[in-house]
Design an enzyme around this catalytic site. Structure first.
Site, short mmCIF file in Angstrom:
data_model
loop_
_atom_site.label_atom_id
_atom_site.label_comp_id
_atom_site.label_asym_id
_atom_site.label_seq_id
_atom_site.Cartn_x
_atom_site.Cartn_y
_atom_site.Cartn_z
N GLU A 172 -5.03 1.00 2.36
CA GLU A 172 -4.25 0.24 3.34
C GLU A 172 -5.22 0.62 4.69
OE1 GLU A 172 -2.80 -2.31 6.35
OE2 GLU A 172 -2.70 -0.30 5.70
N HIS A 185 0.76 -1.62 -0.33
CA HIS A 185 -0.27 -0.06 -0.07
C HIS A 185 0.72 1.34 0.04
CE1 HIS A 185 -0.26 1.42 4.05
NE2 HIS A 185 0.43 -0.29 4.59
#
Ligand SMILES: *[C@@H]1O[C@H](CO)[C@@H](O)[C@H](O)[C@H]1NC(C)=O
Ligand SMILES: *[C@@H]1O[C@H](CO)[C@@H](O)[C@H](O)[C@H]1NC(C)=O
Ligand SMILES: *[C@@H]1O[C@H](CO)[C@@H](O)[C@H](O)[C@H]1NC(C)=O
Ligand SMILES: *[C@@H]1O[C@H](CO)[C@@H](O)[C@H](O)[C@H]1NC(C)=O
Length: 808
Positions: A430, A382
């Site tokens: 995320e 992420h």
């Protein structure tokens, strides 16, 4: 209630194939085999495109050497600098989206941005006051700010991200407060036993042990009206000023003003799910239906604070409430004697104000296409961080991933032809709750289940020097093989594998729910692994989610010279290549079976003794145990792309008597009721036997993989017909490996957590991060629910038996 409306979602034009949900392919190995055969018959052997089927890599290039050669140059520090120069909270930095896409393109990957519209919260205002109850006088006002450190440039500026907790509810509460230790389910129960009532109070919780969102959930469930989360020096492995260590930036100890931000989404908690809280189980594409988010997020305000800020607050509880004596309840906060409180003399005023926005979050994908277009290896990391920096979390991973892109790009530029697709995915959001990856996984679920061979996750690639690996046992062997080929960058240690074994033994941990692999493994049944270099016992304190997770800290303490960033790029990239370039997939199924046996042993030890002799009476339980419903059959076929079939409607023929064995379901139940008096120990023995059979079948299967690989390597001496036969066998073998993990998807999902569908791996309901194996069984034991346990046993045993049958 899980809705999947993937098919109805509008598709953007120009989206590459790997982000387009496609129709399920009907191709089976047989058809593939005939096609290959037909192709050969029509075209003979001489034309170059034959290489597509028989000799996928007519490559003169040694991919390992070329890949590693590219990484002799180390640009990880350059990428780290760029990713950590500006704030990049989920949905807020489109510059880094474009940068990532441009880099992918520069390195020859086909790149695309994939947007979702997701509920997130952004900080606006906050306040925290310690108040004298009698007078209303403010005794202490917490600054709610981390100190500026001159030499660390991303700790200052007017663009700093305030200290806040993602998804914490807005509110302004004034109340008594109590210390609740780590805020686990057990901690709240212990407080109850001690006679400390949390109702109507603010819970002061220390970080550690479980995911912070569940701390807020348990506080809310116990009637608290607000939550303060702080980092206790007692959780810093002794690297503390009290032991003579200086604080960052002078030394390795935690900076006393540092604050851990983070999400307080409920994630793996009971009733909850990751991803956009307003779209459970389906993708947040424009125009989607939205639901009330409060199963997944809380209703009480919460703030994170530093240990310097919590000191005057907790010191006021000395002498009030219960004095704690259990060492698990005592940290090392100076001036606090670890009383529960509350105190009649003081209260807290806690104010949290955030914007709850439907925001556009952007994933970036970059693909290298391989000859076998139906098989893909995914690497994911992420991009979003809680702070301006994020040099560890997550951008050490982002830097390693760009290095992987660069080195793969060099391979491609040299004319190397890849066998399978490799796709790099840069996720957004995320941090708030696995947002970008979850929404994408829900959006493209059918395509991903069909195509993806493995998902390789790297979140924090470096926060220290110790390699951590968690993942599916079928991948452990390839991880070890590659680790054995790389050198650990410290004199006398040996290989990366030697290093790993010396820290962890020959063992791979179970995945829970800490990062973007969650949707791949636990929702879709795709074998996954998570990796990263973390801190050892005496490593400098890593300032997780704080302003001090900065480029400066990384350069000075975390990874001098970005050596481990570089090693991660080598390791992860070579694992992906090993998976993409092996003609016979390097998955080892017998390792999976061995782990299942061990996992089942630990579960068996937890079964209450009295259960073993208990009789299974309930007809519905037997139904679950002995038969497949039409839905079961459909989902197994669909999840495994038809490669794993359900052959017999009743897998447990040992329960039937030959002379009365009818084929009709209703009849069958009647006979079972009449003739059987089964106790749990009989069923357990059956499961153990099935596991042993599965182990045997998977060992034989692995031996066959090795045999096929050997034949493939010596294929030159084969006749063309034998080559076709061989390739047909390899295709079948590979497909059985590719879809093996999908067999563990239970379409009904876990108890009260329908989104989580993996019957072997889940995050603990009460821990959030940590993995719990055989959740259907362990949760039934925790809930003291015998019948649910038997049903769960039926579900897993049916899977074992079905897989064994297919592998033989
Ligand atoms: C990487 O950073 C180094 C040191 O700052 C610099 O000299 C070099 O030019 C950079 N290289 C690239 C490709 O950005
Ligand atoms: C929050 O509540 C307190 C006490 O009621 C009040 O003094 C304060 O002004 C409120 N803060 C905000 C920002 O509304
Ligand atoms: C969130 O919404 C608020 C109010 O609509 C708006 O002022 C703000 O700019 C939005 N923030 C972001 C980052 O989109
Ligand atoms: C293991 O598998 C082999 C090959 O299928 C079979 O011959 C053997 O009987 C099996 N052993 C056990 C213990 O089931």
């Amino acid at each position: 209630m899980v809705k999947v409306f993937e098919k109805e979602l509008p598709l953007d034009n120009g989206v590459p194939a790997f982000v387009k949900p496609q129709r399920r392919s009907t191709s089976k190995w047989l058809i593939a085999g005939f096609l290959v055969l037909g192709y050969f018959l029509l075209n003979g052997f001489s034309i170059p495109s034959i290489s597509f089927t028989m000799d996928l890599t007519e490559n003169d290039i040694d991919y390992k050497l070329t890949y590693l050669d590219a990484l002799k140059t180390n640009l990880a520090g350059n990428w780290s600098k760029i990713y950590t120069a500006e704030p990049h909270l989920a949905g807020t930095n489109y510059g880094l989206v474009e940068f990532t896409k441009e880099k992918f393109e520069e390195y020859g990957l086909k790149a695309v941005v994939d947007d979702y519209e997701i509920l997130v919260s952004y900080p606006k205002d906050h306040d925290l006051n310690l108040i004298e109850s009698s007078s209303g006088k403010v005794l202490y006002k917490a600054p709610l700010k981390e100190d500026v450190i001159d030499e660390d440039e991303t700790t200052s500026g007017d663009d700093l991200v305030p200290t806040f907790l993602g998804y914490a509810a807005n509110g302004n509460v004034t109340a008594d407060y109590v210390y609740v230790n780590y805020g686990t389910k057990d901690d709240f129960e212990k407080l109850k036993a001690l006679g400390v009532d949390v109702t109507g109070k603010i819970a002061v919780v220390r970080y550690g042990k479980i995911f912070r969102g569940l701390k807020v959930k348990f506080a809310q469930d116990n009637g608290a009206v607000g939550v303060l989360l702080y980092s206790d020096p007692g959780d810093d492995n002794g690297i503390t000023p009290a032991n003579g260590y200086e604080q960052y930036p002078k030394g390795p100890a935690r900076q006393e003003s540092s604050v851990q931000r983070g999400s307080v989404q409920f994630l793996g908690g009971v009733g909850a799910y990751p991803g956009d809280p307003t779209t459970p189980g389906y993708a947040s594409k424009p125009g989607c239906v939205r639901e009330d988010p409060h199963k997944a997020i809380g209703k009480i305000p919460a703030l994170p604070i530093s240990y310097r800020e919590v000191k005057p607050i907790l010191a006021k509880l000395n002498g009030h409430g219960v004095k704690l004596t259990d060492k698990d309840w005592i940290g090392e906060l100076e001036g606090f004697e670890y009383y529960t409180g509350p105190s009649k003399k003081v209260e807290l005023n806690l104010y949290n104000d955030q914007d709850f926005n439907i925001s556009t979050l952007s994933n970036v994908y970059g693909e290298i296409e391989g000859a076998i277009s139906s098989e893909t290896i995914v690497i994911g990391n992420h991009r979003d961080a809680w702070i301006k920096g994020g040099a560890g979390d997550p951008n050490s991973g982002s830097a390693s991933m760009l290095e992987i892109a660069r080195a793969l790009g060099e391979l491609k530029a040299k004319g190397y032809k890849f066998k399978r697709n490799i796709v790099l995915m840069s996720w957004d959001g995320e941090e708030y709750g696995l947002l970008g990856s979850t929404e994408y996984g829900e959006f493209a679920s059918q395509m991903l289940k069909r195509k993806v061979v493995a998902y390789l996750n790297v979140d924090v690639s470096v926060s220290g020097p110790v390699l951590g690996l968690e993942g599916c046992p079928s991948l452990f062997n390839v991880l070890k093989k590659v680790a054995g080929e790389l050198e650990y960058p410290e004199e006398g240690v040996g290989s990366l594998l030697d290093h790993f074994l010396s820290h962890h033994g020959d063992k791979i941990g179970a995945l829970g729910s800490g990062s973007d692999y969650t949707v791949f493994l636990e929702h879709l049944g795709i074998p996954s692994v998570d990796m990263g270099f973390g801190g050892g016992k005496d490593s400098p304190i890593y300032h997780y989610h704080s302003n001090y997770d900065s480029y400066h800290w990384m350069e000075k303490y975390g990874d001098k010279g970005f050596v481990f960033h570089n090693l991660m790029a080598k390791f992860l990239g070579l694992v992906a290549l090993e998976l993409s370039e092996s003609s016979v997939l390097p998955l080892k199924l017998s390792d999976y079976a061995d782990y299942l046996i061990q996992y089942f042993d630990t579960v068996k030890d937890k079964i209450p003794k009295s259960w073993f002799t208990e009789t299974v009476k309930d007809k519905a339980v037997f139904q679950e145990y002995l038969t497949y419903s039409d839905d079961d059959v459909e989902s197994i076929k669909s999840d495994t792309n038809g490669f794993y079939q359900v052959h017999s409607i009743s897998p447990f023929t040992e329960f039937l008597q030959a002379d009365v064995c009818p084929t009709h379901k209703g009849n069958l139940m009647y006979q079972i009721q009449k003739h059987l008096n089964v106790t749990l120990d009989t069923l357990i023995d059956l499961t153990i036997k099935d596991l042993a059979d599965l182990q045997n079948a998977s060992s034989n299967f692995d031996a066959k993989s090795a045999e096929l690989l050997m034949q493939y390597e010596n294929r030159d001496s084969l006749s063309w017909l034998d080559k076709v036969k061989l390739w047909t066998h390899i295709i079948k073998q590979n497909k059985l490996m590719q879809y093996f993990e999908r067999n563990f998807i239970h379409h009904k999902g876990l108890h009260e957590r329908k989104w989580f569908k993996h019957m072997i791996y889940a995050s603990g309901r009460y821990t959030g991060y940590a993995g719990q194996v055989f959740p259907l069984l362990q949760e039934a034991i925790e809930d003291n629910d015998f019948e649910r346990f038997v049903k769960g046993l039926g579900v897993v045993t049916k899977a074992f038996r079905r897989i064994q049958h297919q592998l033989e």
